[in-house]
Structures are given as C-alpha cells and as structure tokens.
Design a protein around this motif. Structure first.
Motif, PDB file in Angstrom:
ATOM      1  N   GLY A  33      22.582 -46.071  55.582  1.00 57.01           N
ATOM      2  CA  GLY A  33      23.768 -46.353  54.620  1.00 57.01           C
ATOM      3  C   GLY A  33      22.663 -45.914  52.693  1.00 57.01           C
ATOM      4  O   GLY A  33      22.906 -44.801  52.649  1.00 57.01           O
ATOM      5  N   GLY A  34      24.259 -46.137  52.309  1.00 60.85           N
ATOM      6  CA  GLY A  34      24.725 -45.365  50.758  1.00 60.85           C
ATOM      7  C   GLY A  34      22.915 -45.837  50.137  1.00 60.85           C
ATOM      8  O   GLY A  34      22.433 -46.581  50.753  1.00 60.85           O
ATOM      9  N   ASN A  35      23.186 -45.537  49.070  1.00 58.02           N
ATOM     10  CA  ASN A  35      21.702 -45.793  47.613  1.00 58.02           C
ATOM     11  C   ASN A  35      21.264 -47.166  47.749  1.00 58.02           C
ATOM     12  O   ASN A  35      22.462 -47.847  47.406  1.00 58.02           O
ATOM     13  N   GLY A  36      20.950 -48.171  47.682  1.00 60.28           N
ATOM     14  CA  GLY A  36      20.920 -49.035  47.544  1.00 60.28           C
ATOM     15  C   GLY A  36      21.131 -50.750  48.629  1.00 60.28           C
ATOM     16  O   GLY A  36      21.941 -51.362  48.181  1.00 60.28           O
ATOM     17  N   ALA A  37      21.856 -49.183  49.885  1.00 60.95           N
ATOM     18  CA  ALA A  37      22.501 -50.524  51.069  1.00 60.95           C
ATOM     19  C   ALA A  37      20.443 -51.045  51.512  1.00 60.95           C
ATOM     20  O   ALA A  37      21.243 -52.420  52.235  1.00 60.95           O
ATOM     21  N   GLY A  38      20.126 -51.328  51.593  1.00 56.51           N
ATOM     22  CA  GLY A  38      18.717 -52.161  51.849  1.00 56.51           C
ATOM     23  C   GLY A  38      17.767 -51.803  52.874  1.00 56.51           C
ATOM     24  O   GLY A  38      16.886 -52.142  53.687  1.00 56.51           O
ATOM     25  N   LYS A  39      17.765 -50.148  53.222  1.00 57.62           N
ATOM     26  CA  LYS A  39      17.432 -49.807  54.051  1.00 57.62           C
ATOM     27  C   LYS A  39      15.727 -49.966  53.635  1.00 57.62           C
ATOM     28  O   LYS A  39      14.940 -49.991  54.610  1.00 57.62           O
ATOM     29  N   THR A  40      15.110 -48.892  52.316  1.00 57.25           N
ATOM     30  CA  THR A  40      14.030 -49.572  52.327  1.00 57.25           C
ATOM     31  C   THR A  40      13.234 -50.547  51.978  1.00 57.25           C
ATOM     32  O   THR A  40      12.332 -50.662  52.414  1.00 57.25           O
ATOM     33  N   THR A  41      14.180 -51.979  51.566  1.00 59.65           N
ATOM     34  CA  THR A  41      13.738 -53.282  51.211  1.00 59.65           C
ATOM     35  C   THR A  41      13.603 -53.213  52.050  1.00 59.65           C
ATOM     36  O   THR A  41      12.436 -53.992  53.195  1.00 59.65           O
ATOM     37  N   THR A  42      14.490 -53.205  53.886  1.00 65.47           N
ATOM     38  CA  THR A  42      13.886 -53.478  54.989  1.00 65.47           C
ATOM     39  C   THR A  42      12.566 -52.735  55.379  1.00 65.47           C
ATOM     40  O   THR A  42      12.257 -53.133  56.263  1.00 65.47           O
ATOM     41  N   MET A  43      11.944 -51.758  55.173  1.00 75.33           N
ATOM     42  CA  MET A  43      11.576 -50.896  56.214  1.00 75.33           C
ATOM     43  C   MET A  43       9.925 -51.482  55.484  1.00 75.33           C
ATOM     44  O   MET A  43       9.161 -51.554  56.723  1.00 75.33           O
ATOM     45  N   ARG A  44      10.108 -51.700  53.794  1.00 77.88           N
ATOM     46  CA  ARG A  44       9.009 -51.800  53.146  1.00 77.88           C
ATOM     47  C   ARG A  44       8.349 -53.805  54.029  1.00 77.88           C
ATOM     48  O   ARG A  44       7.588 -54.114  54.425  1.00 77.88           O
ATOM     49  N   MET A  45      10.120 -54.344  54.592  1.00 78.79           N
ATOM     50  CA  MET A  45       8.788 -55.247  55.345  1.00 78.79           C
ATOM     51  C   MET A  45       9.315 -55.662  56.628  1.00 78.79           C
ATOM     52  O   MET A  45       8.190 -56.345  57.023  1.00 78.79           O
ATOM     53  N   ILE A  46       9.020 -54.465  57.025  1.00 79.52           N
ATOM     54  CA  ILE A  46       8.258 -54.306  58.530  1.00 79.52           C
ATOM     55  C   ILE A  46       7.026 -53.888  58.783  1.00 79.52           C
ATOM     56  O   ILE A  46       7.122 -54.388  59.414  1.00 79.52           O
ATOM     57  N   MET A  47       7.097 -52.919  57.033  1.00 80.52           N
ATOM     58  CA  MET A  47       5.834 -52.788  57.155  1.00 80.52           C
ATOM     59  C   MET A  47       4.141 -53.779  56.636  1.00 80.52           C
ATOM     60  O   MET A  47       3.772 -53.498  56.420  1.00 80.52           O
ATOM     61  N   GLY A  48       5.227 -54.901  56.233  1.00 84.20           N
ATOM     62  CA  GLY A  48       4.579 -56.326  55.452  1.00 84.20           C
ATOM     63  C   GLY A  48       4.131 -55.639  54.009  1.00 84.20           C
ATOM     64  O   GLY A  48       2.978 -56.329  53.195  1.00 84.20           O
ATOM     65  N   VAL A  49       4.455 -54.119  53.300  1.00 83.03           N
ATOM     66  CA  VAL A  49       4.600 -54.051  51.861  1.00 83.03           C
ATOM     67  C   VAL A  49       5.596 -55.004  50.914  1.00 83.03           C
ATOM     68  O   VAL A  49       4.968 -55.032  50.269  1.00 83.03           O
ATOM     69  N   LEU A  50       6.648 -55.725  51.415  1.00 81.38           N
ATOM     70  CA  LEU A  50       6.514 -56.885  50.847  1.00 81.38           C
ATOM     71  C   LEU A  50       7.573 -57.761  51.483  1.00 81.38           C
ATOM     72  O   LEU A  50       7.470 -57.828  53.535  1.00 81.38           O
ATOM     73  N   ALA A  51       6.890 -59.214  51.445  1.00 80.30           N
ATOM     74  CA  ALA A  51       6.958 -60.429  52.543  1.00 80.30           C
ATOM     75  C   ALA A  51       8.829 -60.441  52.199  1.00 80.30           C
ATOM     76  O   ALA A  51       9.511 -60.510  51.213  1.00 80.30           O
ATOM     77  N   PRO A  52       9.241 -60.978  53.803  1.00 83.00           N
ATOM     78  CA  PRO A  52      10.967 -61.533  53.555  1.00 83.00           C
ATOM     79  C   PRO A  52      10.902 -63.276  53.254  1.00 83.00           C
ATOM     80  O   PRO A  52       9.888 -63.686  52.714  1.00 83.00           O
ATOM     81  N   THR A  53      12.312 -63.266  52.491  1.00 87.28           N
ATOM     82  CA  THR A  53      12.360 -64.445  52.167  1.00 87.28           C
ATOM     83  C   THR A  53      12.650 -65.041  53.693  1.00 87.28           C
ATOM     84  O   THR A  53      11.740 -66.620  53.569  1.00 87.28           O
ATOM     85  N   SER A  54      13.282 -64.554  54.540  1.00 86.46           N
ATOM     86  CA  SER A  54      13.284 -65.220  55.757  1.00 86.46           C
ATOM     87  C   SER A  54      12.927 -64.361  56.747  1.00 86.46           C
ATOM     88  O   SER A  54      13.476 -62.677  56.722  1.00 86.46           O
TER      89      SER A  54
END
Length: 292
Positions: A33-54
C-alpha cells in the motif's frame, strides 16, 4: 494468524478500518500500500504496540496474549538497535528478552552475523555499519529466539540484490518450518516473487487480497495485436475496446474470449499477424488499478 476487523482511530482520523486477512502457517504474505495506507498501524496492532479501537488478532483461533506476542519476531518501522552499542552485544540482549540463555543467543547471533557477512564486525557499533548492514542486523534481531511468527515492516529496504536473496532464503527457512510471515514492502516485484498471497491496503482498508494469480484474474482481459500494416481498423471491431494504438501494434480489451478470437481471425484475413498475445498485468499495474 488471523487479523479480524482491526480498526484504529486517532481522533477523527481512521488509520485502519475493519482490516481482516489471514497469514496461514508456513506462508509468506505481502502487505502493500502507499504511504499512509495503514500498514504500519496494522502491524503495530498485531504486535500489541498499539491498542485497536476495535477488532482482534487471533492465534490458533484464540485472541493473542502478551505471552503469545512475546514469541513473535518483529521488525518495526523505526529500527530498534541502539546506534552506539556493539552489534553482537545487542543481539545477545534481545535474544535473552525472548527467553534464550546468553550463551545460546551469542552462538545463534554469531552464526547469523557470519552467514550474512558481518562475522568480522561483531564488536562494531551499529552506527559504524553501512545502512544495508544495519538492516541485516535488524532482520537477524527479529529471527532470534525461534519465533512462531514474523511481522516485518519494510525488511528489504536498503538491501542490495545479493542481500535480498540472502534474506529471502532466511525467511523461506522459517516458512518451511511452518512459521507464518507477514512483511510490508514498496518493492512490488519482490512481493510478487516471494509471497504466497498479497494484501493490498488503501486509505486504511483492504481493497484486494489473494495470490498473484487470483489478483491477475480480476484484471481486465487484454491482448496485444501486431500486424504488418496499420491497425486503425480495430477501432471498429465489435466487442473490442482499444486501449492503445501505434501503427501496426494495438492493445485491446475484448469483451470476452470470443471477441478476441474474432479479432484474430479478422486480422489474419487482412494479412500476416506478427503477434497476438495475452497481456498479463504486473503487480504494480494491479495495485494502481485497485488503489485508484
């Protein structure tokens, strides 16, 4: 590993919206995906670095826990090695964090550093290494500790072709043992070559997923026709849309295979046909189509 309806909001901004896909055991999945597509955010949620909203991440059908995630190998977007610390010492420390003994971590890290051309730089500070060698060390850090899954954010960035081949072999060794591997990359041809399946993210949403062949099957049917004369007559052929025309060569989108075969017969009746070939779109072309 299953990613189920992951959503993350930052105020009014939705960085990831209902993201769902699977990384099967023993398979390599490319996340593009392009820059800002949400890939890093998704990976951080997978790893528990970032809590998902849902949404949630499942391992063996159950929600992942801290203990499970501790067994994942992770390469973050922000490289995690300390620049002023020796390479080997850091890898030993990281291996211990994953539950290895110091001696086992030292042995494994030394083996991998030697394998990837860093055997003479064990005590070198990270900042003294080239960017490519820093990347090698970072990937080595992610595979220490016998991970049960790998989540890698741009692992091939900055690597030369030889290093790409080395790291590809390393990842294949893990998938051969049943380890699921998810990695993001802007190098679409590399993703196409390595991955069993691909997930395309655009504006925080999954817009396409599947194997390369499955994604290509969704692309428009296109043929290249080349004759010895001008092909302007193709514009009036029934069931044919002209995409590009340049003298004796024309790129067309037939309505179906019957229309394509009628076009070939018409062309043969007019003179020699030099080429009539099915055009297989590249992953880059498919990405541009689905992310438009």
């Amino acid at each position: 590993m299953q990613i189920s309806h992951l959503t993350r909001r930052f105020g009014d901004v939705v960085a990831a919206a209902d993201v769902s896909f699977e990384v099967p055991a023993g398979q390599m999945v490319g996340f593009v995906g392009g820059n800002g597509a949400g890939k890093t955010t998704t990976m951080r949620m997978i790893m528990g670095v970032l809590a998902p909203t849902s949404g949630e991440v499942l391992w063996d059908g159950a929600p992942t826990t801290r203990e499970v995630r501790a067994r994942f190998g992770y390469m973050p977007e922000e490289r995690g090695l300390y620049p002023k610390q020796p390479v080997l010492g850091q890898l030993v420390y990281l291996g211990q964090l994953h539950g290895m003994t110091a001696s086992a971590a030292r042995q494994r890290a030394t083996e991998l550093l030697g394998r990837f051309g860093l055997g003479d730089r064990l005590d070198a500070k990270v900042e003294t290494l080239s960017l490519g060698n820093q990347q090698r060390a970072q990937i080595i850090a992610s595979v220490l500790g016998d991970p049960v899954a790998l989540v890698l954010d741009e692992p091939f960035s900055g690597l030369d072709p030889a290093a790409v081949d080395q790291m590809s072999e390393l990842l294949r060794e893990h998938t051969a043992r049943g380890v699921p591997v998810l990695f993001s990359s802007h190098q679409l041809e590399l993703v196409d070559r390595l991955c069993d399946s691909i997930v395309v993210l655009h504006h925080g949403r999954v817009v396409a997923s599947g194997s390369s062949e499955q994604l290509r099957a969704t692309a428009p049917l296109r043929y290249r026709l080349t004759t010895t004369g001008d092909t302007g007559w193709v514009r009036g052929a029934p069931g044919i849309t002209v995409v590009d025309l340049d003298g004796p060569s024309v790129l067309v989108e037939p309505a179906d295979e019957d229309a394509a075969q009628r076009l070939l017969a018409d062309a043969a009746a007019r003179g020699p046909v030099r080429e009539f070939s099915l055009i297989r779109p590249s992953l880059s072309e498919i990405y541009r189509e689905v992310a438009a």
